[in-house]
Write a protein that holds these residues in place. Structure first.
Motif, PDB file in Angstrom:
ATOM      1  N   SER A  84       0.835  -1.198   0.000  1.00 29.23           N
ATOM      2  CA  SER A  84       0.000   0.000   0.000  1.00 29.23           C
ATOM      3  C   SER A  84       0.873   1.252   0.000  1.00 29.23           C
ATOM      4  CB  SER A  84      -0.927  -0.013   1.213  1.00 29.23           C
ATOM      5  OG  SER A  84      -1.670   1.182   1.290  1.00 29.23           O
ATOM      6  N   MET A  85       1.921   1.255   0.829  1.00 29.84           N
ATOM      7  CA  MET A  85       2.824   2.396   0.846  1.00 29.84           C
ATOM      8  C   MET A  85       3.437   2.607  -0.535  1.00 29.84           C
ATOM      9  SD  MET A  85       6.544   2.986   2.442  1.00 29.84           S
ATOM     10  CE  MET A  85       7.195   2.467   0.853  1.00 29.84           C
ATOM     11  N   LEU A  86       3.939   1.520  -1.128  1.00 24.43           N
ATOM     12  CA  LEU A  86       4.553   1.630  -2.451  1.00 24.43           C
ATOM     13  C   LEU A  86       3.534   2.054  -3.501  1.00 24.43           C
ATOM     14  CD1 LEU A  86       6.915  -1.474  -2.428  1.00 24.43           C
ATOM     15  CD2 LEU A  86       7.597   0.946  -2.439  1.00 24.43           C
ATOM     16  N   HIS A  87       2.349   1.492  -3.447  1.00 24.39           N
ATOM     17  CA  HIS A  87       1.326   1.817  -4.445  1.00 24.39           C
ATOM     18  C   HIS A  87       0.965   3.298  -4.402  1.00 24.39           C
ATOM     19  CE1 HIS A  87      -1.917   0.784  -7.241  1.00 24.39           C
ATOM     20  NE2 HIS A  87      -2.615   1.706  -6.596  1.00 24.39           N
ATOM     21  N   GLU A  88       0.683   3.793  -3.221  1.00 21.60           N
ATOM     22  CA  GLU A  88       0.287   5.202  -3.111  1.00 21.60           C
ATOM     23  C   GLU A  88       1.448   6.122  -3.468  1.00 21.60           C
ATOM     24  OE1 GLU A  88      -2.819   6.019  -2.998  1.00 21.60           O
ATOM     25  OE2 GLU A  88      -3.382   3.923  -2.677  1.00 21.60           O
ATOM     26  N   ALA A  89       2.656   5.760  -3.057  1.00 24.09           N
ATOM     27  CA  ALA A  89       3.826   6.562  -3.438  1.00 24.09           C
ATOM     28  C   ALA A  89       3.982   6.577  -4.959  1.00 24.09           C
ATOM     29  CB  ALA A  89       5.084   6.007  -2.778  1.00 24.09           C
ATOM     30  N   CYS A  90       3.793   5.426  -5.593  1.00 27.73           N
ATOM     31  CA  CYS A  90       3.944   5.355  -7.050  1.00 27.73           C
ATOM     32  C   CYS A  90       2.882   6.175  -7.770  1.00 27.73           C
ATOM     33  CB  CYS A  90       3.951   3.904  -7.514  1.00 27.73           C
ATOM     34  SG  CYS A  90       5.486   3.052  -7.058  1.00 27.73           S
ATOM     35  N   HIS A  91       1.699   6.307  -7.185  1.00 33.66           N
ATOM     36  CA  HIS A  91       0.702   7.209  -7.765  1.00 33.66           C
ATOM     37  C   HIS A  91       1.290   8.618  -7.883  1.00 33.66           C
ATOM     38  CE1 HIS A  91      -3.068   5.272  -8.611  1.00 33.66           C
ATOM     39  NE2 HIS A  91      -3.067   4.650  -7.446  1.00 33.66           N
ATOM     40  N   LEU A  92       2.000   9.044  -6.852  1.00 30.27           N
ATOM     41  CA  LEU A  92       2.599  10.382  -6.884  1.00 30.27           C
ATOM     42  C   LEU A  92       3.793  10.430  -7.828  1.00 30.27           C
ATOM     43  CD1 LEU A  92       2.472  11.282  -3.087  1.00 30.27           C
ATOM     44  CD2 LEU A  92       0.826  11.894  -4.887  1.00 30.27           C
ATOM     45  N   ILE A  93       4.582   9.374  -7.848  1.00 34.24           N
ATOM     46  CA  ILE A  93       5.782   9.342  -8.683  1.00 34.24           C
ATOM     47  C   ILE A  93       5.435   9.491 -10.164  1.00 34.24           C
ATOM     48  CG2 ILE A  93       7.685   7.866  -9.471  1.00 34.24           C
ATOM     49  CD1 ILE A  93       7.748   6.759  -6.542  1.00 34.24           C
ATOM     50  N   VAL A  94       4.346   8.877 -10.604  1.00 31.88           N
ATOM     51  CA  VAL A  94       4.009   8.913 -12.029  1.00 31.88           C
ATOM     52  C   VAL A  94       3.400  10.245 -12.469  1.00 31.88           C
ATOM     53  CG1 VAL A  94       3.708   6.404 -12.104  1.00 31.88           C
ATOM     54  CG2 VAL A  94       1.683   7.868 -11.865  1.00 31.88           C
ATOM     55  N   LEU A  95       3.065  11.094 -11.524  1.00 29.70           N
ATOM     56  CA  LEU A  95       2.451  12.382 -11.858  1.00 29.70           C
ATOM     57  C   LEU A  95       3.490  13.463 -12.134  1.00 29.70           C
ATOM     58  CD1 LEU A  95      -0.350  12.523  -9.141  1.00 29.70           C
ATOM     59  CD2 LEU A  95      -0.615  11.962 -11.571  1.00 29.70           C
ATOM     60  N   THR A  96       3.098  14.451 -12.895  1.00 28.32           N
ATOM     61  CA  THR A  96       3.941  15.632 -13.054  1.00 28.32           C
ATOM     62  C   THR A  96       3.953  16.384 -11.715  1.00 28.32           C
ATOM     63  OG1 THR A  96       2.112  17.068 -13.691  1.00 28.32           O
ATOM     64  CG2 THR A  96       3.244  15.869 -15.481  1.00 28.32           C
ATOM     65  N   PRO A  97       4.975  17.201 -11.469  1.00 31.61           N
ATOM     66  CA  PRO A  97       4.998  17.964 -10.223  1.00 31.61           C
ATOM     67  C   PRO A  97       3.741  18.831 -10.039  1.00 31.61           C
ATOM     68  CG  PRO A  97       7.138  18.051 -11.274  1.00 31.61           C
ATOM     69  CD  PRO A  97       6.199  17.374 -12.249  1.00 31.61           C
ATOM     70  N   GLU A  98       3.237  19.370 -11.128  1.00 30.90           N
ATOM     71  CA  GLU A  98       2.031  20.222 -11.042  1.00 30.90           C
ATOM     72  C   GLU A  98       0.815  19.399 -10.617  1.00 30.90           C
ATOM     73  OE1 GLU A  98       5.144  21.721 -13.486  1.00 30.90           O
ATOM     74  OE2 GLU A  98       3.936  19.949 -13.938  1.00 30.90           O
ATOM     75  N   ALA A  99       0.663  18.225 -11.190  1.00 30.08           N
ATOM     76  CA  ALA A  99      -0.470  17.360 -10.832  1.00 30.08           C
ATOM     77  C   ALA A  99      -0.306  16.821  -9.415  1.00 30.08           C
ATOM     78  CB  ALA A  99      -0.595  16.221 -11.834  1.00 30.08           C
ATOM     79  N   ARG A 100       0.922  16.480  -9.048  1.00 23.30           N
ATOM     80  CA  ARG A 100       1.191  15.951  -7.701  1.00 23.30           C
ATOM     81  C   ARG A 100       0.787  16.959  -6.636  1.00 23.30           C
ATOM     82  NH1 ARG A 100       7.275  14.157  -6.434  1.00 23.30           N
ATOM     83  NH2 ARG A 100       6.829  12.735  -8.145  1.00 23.30           N
ATOM     84  N   ALA A 101       1.062  18.222  -6.868  1.00 25.13           N
ATOM     85  CA  ALA A 101       0.750  19.267  -5.887  1.00 25.13           C
ATOM     86  C   ALA A 101      -0.747  19.351  -5.580  1.00 25.13           C
ATOM     87  CB  ALA A 101       1.260  20.613  -6.388  1.00 25.13           C
ATOM     88  N   LEU A 102      -1.581  18.882  -6.488  1.00 24.52           N
ATOM     89  CA  LEU A 102      -3.031  18.958  -6.323  1.00 24.52           C
ATOM     90  C   LEU A 102      -3.647  17.721  -5.675  1.00 24.52           C
ATOM     91  CD1 LEU A 102      -3.885  20.492  -9.812  1.00 24.52           C
ATOM     92  CD2 LEU A 102      -3.586  21.696  -7.618  1.00 24.52           C
ATOM     93  N   VAL A 103      -2.858  16.680  -5.474  1.00 23.80           N
ATOM     94  CA  VAL A 103      -3.385  15.408  -4.970  1.00 23.80           C
ATOM     95  C   VAL A 103      -3.742  15.507  -3.501  1.00 23.80           C
ATOM     96  CG1 VAL A 103      -2.795  12.996  -4.444  1.00 23.80           C
ATOM     97  CG2 VAL A 103      -2.214  13.970  -6.671  1.00 23.80           C
ATOM     98  N   HIS A 104      -4.909  14.997  -3.199  1.00 24.10           N
ATOM     99  CA  HIS A 104      -5.336  14.797  -1.813  1.00 24.10           C
ATOM    100  C   HIS A 104      -6.220  13.559  -1.799  1.00 24.10           C
ATOM    101  CE1 HIS A 104      -6.981  15.146   2.147  1.00 24.10           C
ATOM    102  NE2 HIS A 104      -6.292  16.262   2.381  1.00 24.10           N
TER     103      HIS A 104
END
Length: 174
Positions: A84-104
């Motif tokens: 779960s830790m790896l999966h959720e982290a990888c969701h952020l890793i695959v995003l652009t920095p701009e998209a990552r900043a919007l994730v909640h």
């Protein structure tokens, strides 16, 4: 047949994937060095946060004990499954920095991002001492991840070309 014989036969049968018994077999964050996990995520600009036992995990889409994500932060407790830790982290890793900043909480944007996330989490397991791909794929199967090909291994081997290509196009491990 005696009850002891029946118990011996039952004990040798692996728990059904996705069952409560199978979920008990997966690696948990508390079983690994937190600093090692944090260092792996830091390679991708993420910060790993340890949440005290019994406290709700911020940004958890599925609820406790699943990992949570908010922007570049990944939240876990000791009982959080490693996958779960790896999966959720990888969701952020695959995003652009701009998209990552919007994730909640919810980081999925598309099916291909979800596939790439699943693939990348298996790849990153090789960077964790004592874990590796085989163990992580077994944990994913035990937890109940579902792939067209059946097992995680079958999907990785026979049906994940699109995920590998997507990761390669973005310069991510594949």
């Amino acid at each position: 047949m005696s009850s002891q014989t029946t118990l011996a036969l039952d004990d040798s049968t692996p728990p059904a994937p996705g069952s409560d018994a199978a979920a008990l077999t997966v690696l948990r964050v508390r079983e690994l060095e937190f600093a090692t996990l944090a260092a792996l995520l830091a390679r991708f600009g993420l910060v790993l946060h340890r949440v005290p036992d019994g406290v709700p995990i911020p940004g958890s889409f599925w609820g406790d004990p699943e990992a949570g994500v908010i922007a570049h932060n990944v939240y876990v407790r000791g009982d959080t499954p490693l996958h779960s830790m790896l999966h959720e982290a990888c969701h952020l890793i695959v995003l652009t920095p701009e998209a990552r900043a919007l994730v909640h909480t919810d980081a999925t944007d598309s099916d291909i991002e979800e596939d790439a996330t699943c693939y990348l989490q298996v790849v990153l397991a090789d960077a964790l001492p004592g874990v590796g791909r085989a163990r992580l794929m077994a944990d994913m199967d035990a937890w109940g991840y579902s792939f067209r090909m059946g097992s995680t291994q079958a999907w990785m081997t026979h049906d994940a070309d699109d995920a590998r290509a997507w990761l390669a196009q973005r310069g991510l491990p594949h």
